[in-house]
Design a protein around this motif. Structure first.
Motif, PDB file in Angstrom:
ATOM      1  N   ALA A  69       0.848  -1.196   0.000  1.00  0.00           N
ATOM      2  CA  ALA A  69       0.000   0.000   0.000  1.00  0.00           C
ATOM      3  C   ALA A  69       0.882   1.244   0.000  1.00  0.00           C
ATOM      4  CB  ALA A  69      -0.914   0.015   1.212  1.00  0.00           C
ATOM      5  N   THR A  70       0.352   2.314  -0.576  1.00  0.00           N
ATOM      6  CA  THR A  70       1.090   3.571  -0.638  1.00  0.00           C
ATOM      7  C   THR A  70       0.223   4.706  -0.110  1.00  0.00           C
ATOM      8  OG1 THR A  70       0.340   3.864  -2.920  1.00  0.00           O
ATOM      9  CG2 THR A  70       2.525   2.891  -2.589  1.00  0.00           C
ATOM     10  N   PRO A  71       0.834   5.755   0.465  1.00  0.00           N
ATOM     11  CA  PRO A  71       0.046   6.898   0.922  1.00  0.00           C
ATOM     12  C   PRO A  71      -0.698   7.527  -0.253  1.00  0.00           C
ATOM     13  CG  PRO A  71       2.261   6.977   1.826  1.00  0.00           C
ATOM     14  CD  PRO A  71       2.272   5.899   0.786  1.00  0.00           C
ATOM     15  N   ALA A  72      -1.957   7.880  -0.017  1.00  0.00           N
ATOM     16  CA  ALA A  72      -2.763   8.524  -1.050  1.00  0.00           C
ATOM     17  C   ALA A  72      -2.834  10.015  -0.774  1.00  0.00           C
ATOM     18  CB  ALA A  72      -4.164   7.914  -1.092  1.00  0.00           C
ATOM     19  N   ASP A  73      -3.173  10.777  -1.785  1.00  0.00           N
ATOM     20  CA  ASP A  73      -3.278  12.218  -1.663  1.00  0.00           C
ATOM     21  C   ASP A  73      -4.521  12.548  -0.847  1.00  0.00           C
ATOM     22  OD1 ASP A  73      -3.420  14.927  -1.885  1.00  0.00           O
ATOM     23  OD2 ASP A  73      -3.506  14.984  -4.073  1.00  0.00           O
ATOM     24  N   ALA A  74      -4.326  12.930   0.410  1.00  0.00           N
ATOM     25  CA  ALA A  74      -5.468  13.194   1.297  1.00  0.00           C
ATOM     26  C   ALA A  74      -6.323  14.346   0.806  1.00  0.00           C
ATOM     27  CB  ALA A  74      -4.979  13.477   2.717  1.00  0.00           C
ATOM     28  N   SER A  75      -5.779  15.214  -0.061  1.00  0.00           N
ATOM     29  CA  SER A  75      -6.587  16.315  -0.579  1.00  0.00           C
ATOM     30  C   SER A  75      -7.710  15.821  -1.473  1.00  0.00           C
ATOM     31  CB  SER A  75      -5.706  17.291  -1.369  1.00  0.00           C
ATOM     32  OG  SER A  75      -5.237  16.690  -2.560  1.00  0.00           O
ATOM     33  N   GLN A  76      -7.577  14.559  -1.942  1.00  0.00           N
ATOM     34  CA  GLN A  76      -8.642  13.979  -2.748  1.00  0.00           C
ATOM     35  C   GLN A  76      -9.728  13.333  -1.888  1.00  0.00           C
ATOM     36  OE1 GLN A  76      -8.491  14.548  -6.074  1.00  0.00           O
ATOM     37  NE2 GLN A  76      -6.687  15.702  -5.436  1.00  0.00           N
ATOM     38  N   ASP A  77      -9.488  13.256  -0.577  1.00  0.00           N
ATOM     39  CA  ASP A  77     -10.449  12.664   0.355  1.00  0.00           C
ATOM     40  C   ASP A  77     -11.591  13.649   0.568  1.00  0.00           C
ATOM     41  OD1 ASP A  77     -11.778  11.801   2.722  1.00  0.00           O
ATOM     42  OD2 ASP A  77     -10.023  10.599   3.236  1.00  0.00           O
ATOM     43  N   ALA A  78     -12.815  13.205   0.347  1.00  0.00           N
ATOM     44  CA  ALA A  78     -13.966  14.101   0.419  1.00  0.00           C
ATOM     45  C   ALA A  78     -14.109  14.755   1.779  1.00  0.00           C
ATOM     46  CB  ALA A  78     -15.250  13.331   0.075  1.00  0.00           C
ATOM     47  N   ASP A  79     -13.629  14.103   2.840  1.00  0.00           N
ATOM     48  CA  ASP A  79     -13.770  14.652   4.189  1.00  0.00           C
ATOM     49  C   ASP A  79     -12.508  15.357   4.665  1.00  0.00           C
ATOM     50  OD1 ASP A  79     -16.329  13.706   4.400  1.00  0.00           O
ATOM     51  OD2 ASP A  79     -15.728  11.825   5.332  1.00  0.00           O
ATOM     52  N   ALA A  80     -11.501  15.463   3.815  1.00  0.00           N
ATOM     53  CA  ALA A  80     -10.224  16.001   4.267  1.00  0.00           C
ATOM     54  C   ALA A  80     -10.184  17.518   4.144  1.00  0.00           C
ATOM     55  CB  ALA A  80      -9.086  15.371   3.486  1.00  0.00           C
ATOM     56  N   ASN A  81     -11.227  18.182   4.661  1.00  0.00           N
ATOM     57  CA  ASN A  81     -11.228  19.636   4.664  1.00  0.00           C
ATOM     58  C   ASN A  81     -10.687  20.160   5.986  1.00  0.00           C
ATOM     59  OD1 ASN A  81     -13.302  18.811   6.258  1.00  0.00           O
ATOM     60  ND2 ASN A  81     -14.903  20.040   5.273  1.00  0.00           N
ATOM     61  N   GLN A  82     -10.192  19.262   6.810  1.00  0.00           N
ATOM     62  CA  GLN A  82      -9.551  19.646   8.049  1.00  0.00           C
ATOM     63  C   GLN A  82      -8.040  19.583   7.851  1.00  0.00           C
ATOM     64  OE1 GLN A  82     -11.262  17.319  11.364  1.00  0.00           O
ATOM     65  NE2 GLN A  82     -12.578  16.421   9.820  1.00  0.00           N
ATOM     66  N   ASP A  83      -7.323  20.337   8.675  1.00  0.00           N
ATOM     67  CA  ASP A  83      -5.871  20.315   8.569  1.00  0.00           C
ATOM     68  C   ASP A  83      -5.303  18.974   9.006  1.00  0.00           C
ATOM     69  OD1 ASP A  83      -5.799  22.923   7.664  1.00  0.00           O
ATOM     70  OD2 ASP A  83      -5.641  23.762   9.685  1.00  0.00           O
ATOM     71  N   ASP A  84      -5.994  18.336   9.937  1.00  0.00           N
ATOM     72  CA  ASP A  84      -5.479  17.078  10.454  1.00  0.00           C
ATOM     73  C   ASP A  84      -6.655  16.151  10.716  1.00  0.00           C
ATOM     74  OD1 ASP A  84      -3.743  15.182  11.425  1.00  0.00           O
ATOM     75  OD2 ASP A  84      -3.726  16.013  13.452  1.00  0.00           O
ATOM     76  N   VAL A  85      -6.652  14.973  10.133  1.00  0.00           N
ATOM     77  CA  VAL A  85      -7.727  14.016  10.329  1.00  0.00           C
ATOM     78  C   VAL A  85      -7.156  12.789  11.029  1.00  0.00           C
ATOM     79  CG1 VAL A  85      -9.130  14.802   8.387  1.00  0.00           C
ATOM     80  CG2 VAL A  85      -7.353  13.065   8.015  1.00  0.00           C
ATOM     81  N   PRO A  86      -7.989  12.068  11.787  1.00  0.00           N
ATOM     82  CA  PRO A  86      -7.463  10.947  12.575  1.00  0.00           C
ATOM     83  C   PRO A  86      -7.303   9.649  11.797  1.00  0.00           C
ATOM     84  CG  PRO A  86      -9.776  11.289  13.069  1.00  0.00           C
ATOM     85  CD  PRO A  86      -9.378  12.397  12.136  1.00  0.00           C
ATOM     86  N   TRP A  87      -7.765   9.602  10.569  1.00  0.00           N
ATOM     87  CA  TRP A  87      -7.609   8.398   9.771  1.00  0.00           C
ATOM     88  C   TRP A  87      -6.450   8.557   8.802  1.00  0.00           C
ATOM     89  CZ3 TRP A  87     -12.102  11.438   9.484  1.00  0.00           C
ATOM     90  CH2 TRP A  87     -12.205  12.274   8.366  1.00  0.00           C
ATOM     91  N   THR A  88      -6.048   7.438   8.193  1.00  0.00           N
ATOM     92  CA  THR A  88      -4.966   7.439   7.212  1.00  0.00           C
ATOM     93  C   THR A  88      -5.523   6.964   5.876  1.00  0.00           C
ATOM     94  OG1 THR A  88      -3.299   6.953   8.895  1.00  0.00           O
ATOM     95  CG2 THR A  88      -2.712   6.487   6.609  1.00  0.00           C
ATOM     96  N   VAL A  89      -5.234   7.713   4.818  1.00  0.00           N
ATOM     97  CA  VAL A  89      -5.691   7.353   3.482  1.00  0.00           C
ATOM     98  C   VAL A  89      -4.549   6.667   2.736  1.00  0.00           C
ATOM     99  CG1 VAL A  89      -6.738   8.158   1.337  1.00  0.00           C
ATOM    100  CG2 VAL A  89      -7.214   9.370   3.482  1.00  0.00           C
ATOM    101  N   LEU A  90      -4.811   5.453   2.276  1.00  0.00           N
ATOM    102  CA  LEU A  90      -3.828   4.676   1.530  1.00  0.00           C
ATOM    103  C   LEU A  90      -4.431   4.242   0.200  1.00  0.00           C
ATOM    104  CD1 LEU A  90      -2.526   2.309   4.380  1.00  0.00           C
ATOM    105  CD2 LEU A  90      -1.396   4.378   3.520  1.00  0.00           C
ATOM    106  N   ALA A  91      -3.579   3.712  -0.664  1.00  0.00           N
ATOM    107  CA  ALA A  91      -4.032   3.108  -1.918  1.00  0.00           C
ATOM    108  C   ALA A  91      -3.437   1.715  -2.016  1.00  0.00           C
ATOM    109  CB  ALA A  91      -3.612   3.950  -3.112  1.00  0.00           C
ATOM    110  N   ASP A  92      -4.233   0.774  -2.489  1.00  0.00           N
ATOM    111  CA  ASP A  92      -3.713  -0.583  -2.661  1.00  0.00           C
ATOM    112  C   ASP A  92      -2.784  -0.624  -3.884  1.00  0.00           C
ATOM    113  OD1 ASP A  92      -5.221  -0.976  -5.020  1.00  0.00           O
ATOM    114  OD2 ASP A  92      -6.834  -2.026  -3.998  1.00  0.00           O
TER     115      ASP A  92
END
Length: 251
Positions: A94-117
């Motif tokens: 898995a690789t880190p995904a661009d959190a800016s593409q996360d629909a809920d990532a309008n916060q500076d810091d979110v408690p989850w981690t976005v990855l890509a398979d």
């Protein structure tokens, strides 16, 4: 009404390789493999156990040309577990995904981690949440949509799952048995313009009721979809926002 959501179907360039990743990620077994198809199931379940939830991975020639309307969210039991799981998933490919593409990532810091398979399908590793304590490794299957209320109306009538909550931004359903992952619809400004990489497979019971259930789904607003599937034992439909799904069975 006798339809249940039994699995999600991933389109892939290499079903066997992607199957190995998700089997290791979830600690699931590979229940069967055939040319171009890999099936995964949780330990202790045999298809089609009504309490089971499965993953089907199918090789197609152009998975990268479709979009990401559906994603998985993985459950964790503690902060340490979340950290450990993220590290293990990266070791698996898995690789880190661009959190800016996360629909809920309008916060500076979110408690989850976005990855890509390994094939680019994005997913989240969630922080511990009480609501997901008994779901197993998959906390939720999440669908981006324009109107969660309308989607909730359709899917609540389409399946035997229970509607837990709905508002303008979010709707949640879960198996009537209270087992397995949640199905969640989240509002996003994006519109669907092409096929999805991940879709649902529904199973009627008894299985011979497929044609009756397909007819009922059409009255609810589902539409027929021709993906070039030809003569197959399942029927391909789309929900009111154009998300494809398959009704398995005979006939």
């Amino acid at each position: 009404m006798a339809l249940r959501l039994v699995q999600v179907n991933f389109k892939a360039r290499d079903d066997a390789a992607l199957g190995r990743f998700w089997a290791e990620a979830l600690s699931w077994g590979v229940s069967s493999e055939g040319p171009g198809v890999t099936n995964l199931e949780p330990e202790g379940f045999v298809w089609p156990d009504p309490a089971g939830f499965y993953i089907d991975i199918v090789t197609v020639p152009d998975p990268e040309t479709v979009n990401y309307r559906v994603h998985l969210e993985l459950a964790t039991t503690s902060a340490a577990h979340q950290t450990e799981l993220v590290a293990r998933l990266k070791d698996l490919g898995a690789t880190p995904a661009d959190a800016s593409q996360d629909a809920d990532a309008n916060q500076d810091d979110v408690p989850w981690t976005v990855l890509a398979d390994p094939e680019g399908n994005e997913f989240r590793v969630l922080e511990p949440r009480e609501i997901y304590r008994d779901t197993g490794p998959i906390a939720a299957v999440v669908v981006d949509c324009a109107d969660p209320r309308a989607m909730a109306r359709f899917w609540d009538e389409a399946m035997d799952w229970t509607l837990h909550e709905v508002d303008d931004d979010h709707a949640t359903l879960r198996s009537a048995e209270g087992v397995g992952p949640y199905l969640e619809f989240r509002r996003t400004p994006d519109t669907k313009t092409m096929r999805s990489r991940v879709h649902f497979d529904l199973l009627p019971y008894p299985i011979d009721d497929k044609e009756t259930e397909v007819a009922r789904l059409r009255t609810l607003g589902a539409t027929d979809v021709d993906l070039g599937q030809g003569d197959v034992p399942w029927t391909v439909l789309a929900d009111p926002e154009g998300n494809e799904f398959c009704v398995l069975g005979k006939g």
